[in-house]
Scaffold this active site. Structure first.
Site, PDB file in Angstrom:
ATOM      1  N   ARG A 167      55.928  25.397   5.080  1.00 20.66           N
ATOM      2  CA  ARG A 167      55.371  26.741   4.921  1.00 20.66           C
ATOM      3  C   ARG A 167      55.863  27.456   3.664  1.00 20.66           C
ATOM      4  O   ARG A 167      55.083  28.066   2.937  1.00 20.66           O
ATOM      5  CB  ARG A 167      55.751  27.576   6.145  1.00 20.66           C
TER       6      ARG A 167
ATOM      7  N   CYS B 182      32.648  32.180  19.802  1.00 22.59           N
ATOM      8  CA  CYS B 182      32.407  32.758  21.131  1.00 22.59           C
ATOM      9  C   CYS B 182      33.650  32.713  22.012  1.00 22.59           C
ATOM     10  O   CYS B 182      33.699  31.986  23.010  1.00 22.59           O
ATOM     11  CB  CYS B 182      31.252  32.011  21.789  1.00 22.59           C
TER      12      CYS B 182
ATOM     13  N   TYR C 227      49.362  25.859   7.274  1.00 26.85           N
ATOM     14  CA  TYR C 227      48.853  25.802   8.639  1.00 26.85           C
ATOM     15  C   TYR C 227      47.530  26.565   8.774  1.00 26.85           C
ATOM     16  O   TYR C 227      47.278  27.212   9.789  1.00 26.85           O
ATOM     17  CB  TYR C 227      49.926  26.307   9.626  1.00 26.85           C
TER      18      TYR C 227
ATOM     19  N   TYR D  41      49.192  31.947  17.871  1.00 27.79           N
ATOM     20  CA  TYR D  41      50.573  32.469  17.917  1.00 27.79           C
ATOM     21  C   TYR D  41      50.623  33.992  17.798  1.00 27.79           C
ATOM     22  O   TYR D  41      51.679  34.542  17.522  1.00 27.79           O
ATOM     23  CB  TYR D  41      51.418  31.906  16.761  1.00 27.79           C
TER      24      TYR D  41
HETATM   25  N1  LLP Z   1      60.162  19.074   9.555  1.00 24.27           N
HETATM   26  C1  LLP Z   1      59.776  18.905  10.841  1.00 24.27           C
HETATM   27  C2  LLP Z   1      60.346  17.822  11.624  1.00 24.27           C
HETATM   28  C3  LLP Z   1      58.833  19.793  11.406  1.00 24.27           C
HETATM   29  O1  LLP Z   1      58.471  19.636  12.678  1.00 24.27           O
HETATM   30  C4  LLP Z   1      58.286  20.838  10.622  1.00 24.27           C
HETATM   31  C5  LLP Z   1      57.299  21.760  11.184  1.00 24.27           C
HETATM   32  C6  LLP Z   1      58.718  20.958   9.286  1.00 24.27           C
HETATM   33  C7  LLP Z   1      59.657  20.055   8.793  1.00 24.27           C
HETATM   34  C8  LLP Z   1      58.194  22.010   8.371  1.00 24.27           C
HETATM   35  O2  LLP Z   1      58.501  23.295   8.818  1.00 24.27           O
HETATM   36  P1  LLP Z   1      58.156  24.561   7.888  1.00 24.27           P
HETATM   37  O3  LLP Z   1      59.035  24.481   6.666  1.00 24.27           O
HETATM   38  O4  LLP Z   1      56.721  24.510   7.573  1.00 24.27           O
HETATM   39  O5  LLP Z   1      58.494  25.729   8.750  1.00 24.27           O
HETATM   40  N2  LLP Z   1      51.635  25.517  13.064  1.00 24.27           N
HETATM   41  C9  LLP Z   1      52.775  26.403  13.111  1.00 24.27           C
HETATM   42  C10 LLP Z   1      54.005  25.768  12.498  1.00 24.27           C
HETATM   43  C11 LLP Z   1      54.399  24.459  13.154  1.00 24.27           C
HETATM   44  C12 LLP Z   1      55.581  23.810  12.484  1.00 24.27           C
HETATM   45  C13 LLP Z   1      55.809  22.439  13.008  1.00 24.27           C
HETATM   46  N3  LLP Z   1      56.869  21.708  12.383  1.00 24.27           N
HETATM   47  C14 LLP Z   1      52.421  27.712  12.429  1.00 24.27           C
HETATM   48  O6  LLP Z   1      51.290  27.862  11.965  1.00 24.27           O
HETATM   49  O7  LLP Z   1      53.230  28.629  12.382  1.00 24.27           O
END
Ligand code: LLP
Length: 431
Positions: free
Chosen positions: A293, A359, A387, A333
């Site tokens: 992210r 819908c 995302y 969320y």
């Molecule tokens: N590494 C692992 C093992 C992970 O499961 C994830 C994210 C990341 C790295 C990366 O995390 P980040 O830096 O993006 O926070 N769909 C959700 C977020 C799900 C994150 C899942 N794992 C949203 O839209 O907020």
């Protein structure tokens, strides 16, 4: 509809690179109004410079300590986005055979990829071994055994690290918190040393590191540092048992500004981590990370046109041509995304619920927003680089949006808008 007695001054998320010029929203030097005219709506637009700057914040904090940044491609796996990070020297954090194939299609080398995830299938393990994966982040004893047996069957040696669950509360949304003992992820801190000893007994494995990831959209430094110290404790304990590692992977999870959050900077976070690594005498370990992210979230917007303005006795609805299928985060969320006019009207704003045409009552993008908007106006849904497209679906038989990457004043269409024929690709009528 009584106009609100306030002016509509759009707030643009910090680090988004968005700015108004000549009365219109721009990303880098490109007018977003022009892009919608050219490519239609809804449209995702990403800034290459914002992505590179976000990556630079990591490398600045990590350098000169030996390190590797693995972009967590689940955040945005569009090929051209992967290409930006591959060319900038990143590896990739992958969670499926499909992600490995996509990364390689974009030019990544398998040895620069780490394979995370709690349920890797035999086919995925074999695919990763054949490609020469950099490391499996292993999440259970059963998986250790599985990888060991597949590696031996294929005459390979699998590089592995164990994902440990430090039981630290990341203080984030329950659906995206992963480092608590109640979560399905990782091997518990208490069982980790025994799991490493078990791994030493299995054939076909090369133990290279340790891994943890405590959650996503984390806005405080404390949970990171708590998890880091707990992982460092384990590295000490392992060294005492004669198990030496080459790398420590502290995952991803750093949050971004959606609604005024002020997360720590990646530079501060990693500078401090490097200092602690040295202070604890663990400096011979390379530091790895898996940010998603924070590398792409604020580099992207979703542009969408107002289809209908619908005032009712209780609420006013702005119905857009983008919906929960394009950007599911609010529906999934209750996530907040700033929504701003691409060409502000300078009129007194009204209070609107911004929704899509799908819908479902859950199909909303923003609630109680003050906006001056008319039918046909284009709005920018901010912080949509992570995302967004990677979670988009074709629900309600809605073709997925197009994507554009801008850099300076150059514009690249990186994904074509899906056509109706795309919707039934690969399907068969029964004859
Ligand atoms: N590494 C692992 C093992 C992970 O499961 C994830 C994210 C990341 C790295 C990366 O995390 P980040 O830096 O993006 O926070 N769909 C959700 C977020 C799900 C994150 C899942 N794992 C949203 O839209 O907020």
């Amino acid at each position: 509809m009584t106009p609100l007695a306030m002016t509509d001054t759009p707030r643009l998320p910090v680090g988004s690179g968005l700015h108004y010029a000549h009365g219109t929203l721009h990303l880098e030097q490109v007018s977003l109004a022009e892009l919608v005219k050219r490519f239609g709506s809804p449209l995702f637009v990403y800034s290459k410079q914002v992505m590179l700057d976000a990556l630079h914040a990591y490398t600045q904090g990590l350098s000169p300590h030996p390190h590797r940044v693995h972009y967590a491609m689940k955040a945005n796996s569009s090929l051209a986005v992967l290409q930006v990070f591959a060319n900038a020297g990143c590896g990739f954090d992958i969670v499926s055979g499909g992600e490995l194939a996509r990364a390689m299609q974009a030019g990544a080398r398998a040895q620069d990829c780490v394979f995370s995830g709690v349920g890797k299938t035999t086919a995925e393990i074999d695919q990763a071994l054949a490609a020469g994966i950099g490391c499996f982040n292993v999440e259970s004893l059963s998986e250790l055994q599985h990888i060991s047996s597949r590696a031996q069957a294929l005459g390979k040696v699998a590089p592995i690290s164990l994902r440990v669950n430090p039981d630290v509360d990341a203080g984030t949304h329950p659906y995206i918190s992963t480092g608590l003992r109640d979560n399905k992820f990782g091997i518990s801190h208490a069982d980790a040393v025994a799991a490493y000893r078990y791994a030493c007994e299995l054939g076909g494995l090369h133990i290279t590191g340790i891994d943890c990831h405590i959650g996503s959209q984390i806005t405080q430094a404390t949970p990171f540092f708590d998890a880091m110290e707990r992982v460092f404790d384990l590295v000490d304990a392992l060294t005492q048992q004669g198990i030496t590692l080459q790398h420590i992977d502290l995952g991803g999870g750093l949050g971004i500004d959606y609604q005024g959050e002020q997360p720590p900077s990646a530079t501060h976070l990693w500078q401090t981590t490097v200092q602690r690594l040295h202070a604890r005498g663990l400096q011979r370990h390379a530091l790895w990370c898996e940010p998603g992210r924070s590398l792409v979230g604020n580099a992207g917007v979703c542009l969408s046109q107002v289809v209908v303005c619908k005032p009712t006795a209780h609420k006013n609805f702005l119905i857009l041509d983008a919906a929960m299928n394009d950007l599911p985060r609010p529906a999934m969320y209750q996530a907040y995304h700033e929504i701003v006019p691409v060409t502000p009207r300078g009129e007194p704003p009204l209070l609107w619920d911004v929704v899509g045409p799908v819908c479902e009552t859950g199909d909303w993008l923003g609630r109680a927003r003050t906006l001056a908007a008319h039918e046909g106006d284009v709005l920018a849904i901010c912080s949509a680089g992570a995302y967004g497209m990677s979670m988009a679906s074709q629900y309600n038989a809605r073709p997925r949006a197009a994507e554009v990457l801008v850099h300076g004043d150059t514009v690249h269409l990186i994904r074509e808008r899906e056509r109706h024929e795309t919707l039934w690709q690969g399907e068969h009528l029964v004859t």
